[in-house]
Design a protein around this motif. Structure first.
Motif, PDB file in Angstrom:
ATOM      1  N   TRP A  32      45.228  42.878  42.732  1.00 52.61           N
ATOM      2  CA  TRP A  32      45.984  43.679  43.701  1.00 52.61           C
ATOM      3  C   TRP A  32      46.706  42.799  44.717  1.00 52.61           C
ATOM      4  O   TRP A  32      47.780  43.153  45.217  1.00 52.61           O
ATOM      5  CB  TRP A  32      45.050  44.659  44.429  1.00 52.61           C
ATOM      6  CG  TRP A  32      45.703  45.345  45.570  1.00 52.61           C
ATOM      7  CD1 TRP A  32      45.515  45.118  46.905  1.00 52.61           C
ATOM      8  CD2 TRP A  32      46.711  46.370  45.496  1.00 52.61           C
ATOM      9  NE1 TRP A  32      46.327  45.930  47.659  1.00 52.61           N
ATOM     10  CE2 TRP A  32      47.068  46.707  46.815  1.00 52.61           C
ATOM     11  CE3 TRP A  32      47.348  47.029  44.440  1.00 52.61           C
ATOM     12  CZ2 TRP A  32      48.028  47.678  47.108  1.00 52.61           C
ATOM     13  CZ3 TRP A  32      48.307  47.996  44.729  1.00 52.61           C
ATOM     14  CH2 TRP A  32      48.631  48.306  46.047  1.00 52.61           C
ATOM     15  N   SER A  33      46.111  41.631  45.031  1.00 49.26           N
ATOM     16  CA  SER A  33      46.684  40.764  46.072  1.00 49.26           C
ATOM     17  C   SER A  33      48.134  40.376  45.769  1.00 49.26           C
ATOM     18  O   SER A  33      48.884  40.044  46.680  1.00 49.26           O
ATOM     19  CB  SER A  33      45.832  39.512  46.239  1.00 49.26           C
ATOM     20  OG  SER A  33      45.740  38.833  45.007  1.00 49.26           O
ATOM     21  N   LYS A  36      50.375  42.609  47.729  1.00 53.72           N
ATOM     22  CA  LYS A  36      50.222  42.660  49.182  1.00 53.72           C
ATOM     23  C   LYS A  36      51.437  42.109  49.954  1.00 53.72           C
ATOM     24  O   LYS A  36      51.986  42.828  50.804  1.00 53.72           O
ATOM     25  CB  LYS A  36      48.940  41.938  49.608  1.00 53.72           C
ATOM     26  CG  LYS A  36      47.668  42.749  49.297  1.00 53.72           C
ATOM     27  CD  LYS A  36      46.443  42.062  49.861  1.00 53.72           C
ATOM     28  CE  LYS A  36      46.463  42.147  51.367  1.00 53.72           C
ATOM     29  NZ  LYS A  36      45.470  41.363  52.052  1.00 53.72           N
ATOM     30  N   GLY A  47      48.212  42.922  57.132  1.00 54.72           N
ATOM     31  CA  GLY A  47      47.360  42.495  56.024  1.00 54.72           C
ATOM     32  C   GLY A  47      46.218  43.468  55.775  1.00 54.72           C
ATOM     33  O   GLY A  47      45.864  43.760  54.631  1.00 54.72           O
ATOM     34  N   ALA A  51      45.602  45.891  52.313  1.00 52.16           N
ATOM     35  CA  ALA A  51      44.370  45.755  51.517  1.00 52.16           C
ATOM     36  C   ALA A  51      43.705  47.103  51.273  1.00 52.16           C
ATOM     37  O   ALA A  51      42.812  47.212  50.431  1.00 52.16           O
ATOM     38  CB  ALA A  51      43.391  44.822  52.231  1.00 52.16           C
ATOM     39  N   SER A 157      47.637  39.233  37.003  1.00 49.95           N
ATOM     40  CA  SER A 157      48.180  38.428  38.100  1.00 49.95           C
ATOM     41  C   SER A 157      49.536  37.787  37.745  1.00 49.95           C
ATOM     42  O   SER A 157      50.526  38.009  38.442  1.00 49.95           O
ATOM     43  CB  SER A 157      47.145  37.378  38.518  1.00 49.95           C
ATOM     44  OG  SER A 157      47.626  36.637  39.586  1.00 49.95           O
TER      45      SER A 157
END
Lengths: 443, 44
Positions: A32-33, A36, A47, A51, A157
């Motif tokens: 998921w990052s 972000k 941030g 999240a 990713s």
């Protein structure tokens, strides 16, 4: 929906890829990052706000696995995989709508709430079926599937990063990326829905033990046994110790060698994090398969006992030798992955196959707890030490000691595990299982 | 049941191969990208 019973001659080697198609998909959660930074810049989020979808998804994973486990056992793996596919894919589609209209709450609702249900149901969906197909090698079978959850982030990713580079990191680019994710994962997971079958009869392969051999305990009874709570502590401690390293891996290796003649660069720290991911994955399949040979209790003695020794080596000599630091961290992460993958087989040994998926779902609340506990310990202590003027390896000294203590607690809990008292056993598991199977058809 | 035991089951080797390729190809891509990142530890 009645559980899909395998026709004669159905190969059990079709079941692991069915499980993998689900686990490789839902493992995307740990990537998921990637979304972000573009979400923060395009929607003006902090941030903490960006999240939120991931955090809600992990909470929903724990809740849906805990409360949906009995439904999964009753309705079978195809039903569970279908629910997982619909929820996980819909989560992305709702998020695409949210990004396109710049309504962030829709992304939280879609990815976090709806998608999170898909994660929880999907995670437990193949476990019981795999154990029934591989009664001779349950550790290996669940290890393959749960390795997939680790592998999902490795795929997502770079894939998501490339997609955002192609579509653009603005809100319409993110919306398009979410849309493609939703459709692609729906197609990919459909293999699992189409291929999954429960074995006919008690012996899926000649020579293998019966799936109903040994004690059988219902999920309702299992949570009332000390064995369940001992394993809850074992899993919670093992995961907390692993997350302790995983959460701060990059800053940790940088801080440990900041004052040496060979400091660690940012790109080398990223390589270290990737190597930890590989160890995590390898541990899931490798250690879990080993547990079929040396036994579940012994393998957890290794995870928790040797894990504590590895942490002690890092605390004592970690800043003196980079290879030693890297090696110890790799072993700890392999034990972290192994702990996840071996727990379903441990549950099967203690509680039988009767409702092992539902029991596993309830046990995953230990994961949710550890997910909060591990980062909290390491981050809080590191911040306090930094405020006290410390730097380098001394930032983590106290955290490492606490991790050793937690692993010792887990080790003791594992030693306390004994066979389940016969008063908790289901009197006639075969008949009970048949009744469970008949229920959806008669409903 | 008697019909099942008297007839030989269909050959599903192609289905098994296809299923493993379906999940193996994306996993191989993920591992390839992982190896690329890991090399940074030794070259970065």
């Amino acid at each position: 929906m009645s559980p899909p019973v395998a026709p004669a001659g159905w190969s059990r080697w079709l079941v692991p890829p069915a499980a993998l198609s689900v686990h490789l998909s839902i493992g995307q959660a740990y990537a998921w990052s990637v979304f972000k930074p573009p979400l923060e810049s395009s929607l003006g989020l902090s941030g903490t706000q960006s999240a939120l979808p991931f955090q809600l998804a992990i909470v929903m994973l724990g809740l849906s696995a805990a409360f949906g486990g009995t439904l999964v056992e009753r309705n079978g793996p195809r039903w569970a995989m279908t629910v997982s596919l619909v929820c996980f894919s819909s989560g992305f589609l709702i998020s695409a709508l949210g990004a396109a209209t710049e309504q962030y709450w829709l992304i939280v609702l879609g990815y976090g709430f709806v998608g999170g249900i898909g994660l929880g149901i999907g995670y437990i969906s193949p476990v019981s079926t795999l154990i029934k197909w591989f009664p001779d090698r349950p550790g290996m079978a669940t290890g393959i599937a749960i390795m997939g959850f680790g592998g999902g982030a490795l795929i997502a990713s770079p894939w998501s990063t490339q997609m955002l580079e192609s579509f653009g990191a603005d809100s319409s680019g993110i919306a398009l990326a979410f849309l493609v994710h939703g459709l692609a994962y729906a197609a990919f997971m459909s293999l699992g829905v189409l291929l999954i079958r429960v074995p006919r009869g008690e012996r899926p392969v000649a020579g293998a033990p019966s799936v109903l051999a040994g004690p059988q305990v219902s999920a309702r009874s299992a949570v009332r046994t000390p064995q369940f709570w001992c394993l809850w502590v074992v899993l919670c401690m093992n995961v907390t110790a692993g997350i302790g390293i995983l959460e701060k891996a990059a800053p940790m290796i940088t801080d440990f060698f900041a004052d040496t003649s060979t400091p660690v660069s940012v790109s080398a720290a990223a390589g270290f994090v990737a190597l930890l991911s590989a160890a995590n994955m390898a541990g899931r399949i490798g250690w879990s398969s080993t547990s079929d040979l040396i036994g579940r209790k012994n393998i957890y003695r290794v995870y928790l006992g040797f894990g504590a020794v590895m942490y002690a080596l890092i605390a004592l000599f970690g800043d003196a030798s980079k290879p030693l630091f890297v090696l110890c961290a790799l072993v700890i992460l392999s034990f972290y992955g192994g702990g996840f993958a071996t727990i379903p087989a441990y549950l099967k040994d203690l509680f039988g196959t009767y409702q092992v998926g539902a029991i596993h779902g309830r046990l995953l609340t230990a994961w949710s707890t550890a997910g909060v506990l591990g980062p909290l310990i390491v981050n809080w202590i590191a911040d306090r030490q930094e405020a006290a003027g410390r730097h380098g390896a001394s930032l983590y000294g106290l955290s490492l000691v606490i991790m050793i203590g937690l692993l010792v607690v887990g080790f003791v809990a594992n030693e306390l595990v004994r066979p389940v008292d016969p008063r908790h056993h289901v009197p006639a598991p075969k008949e009970a299982a048949d009744v469970e199977r008949q229920q959806p058809e008669s409903a | 049941m008697s019909n099942d035991s008297s007839q030989s089951p269909p050959d599903r080797r192609w289905l098994i191969a296809l299923a493993w390729v379906w999940v193996g190809v994306p996993l191989a891509y993920g591992l390839y990208e992982l190896v690329r990142k890991v090399t940074q530890l030794f070259t970065g």
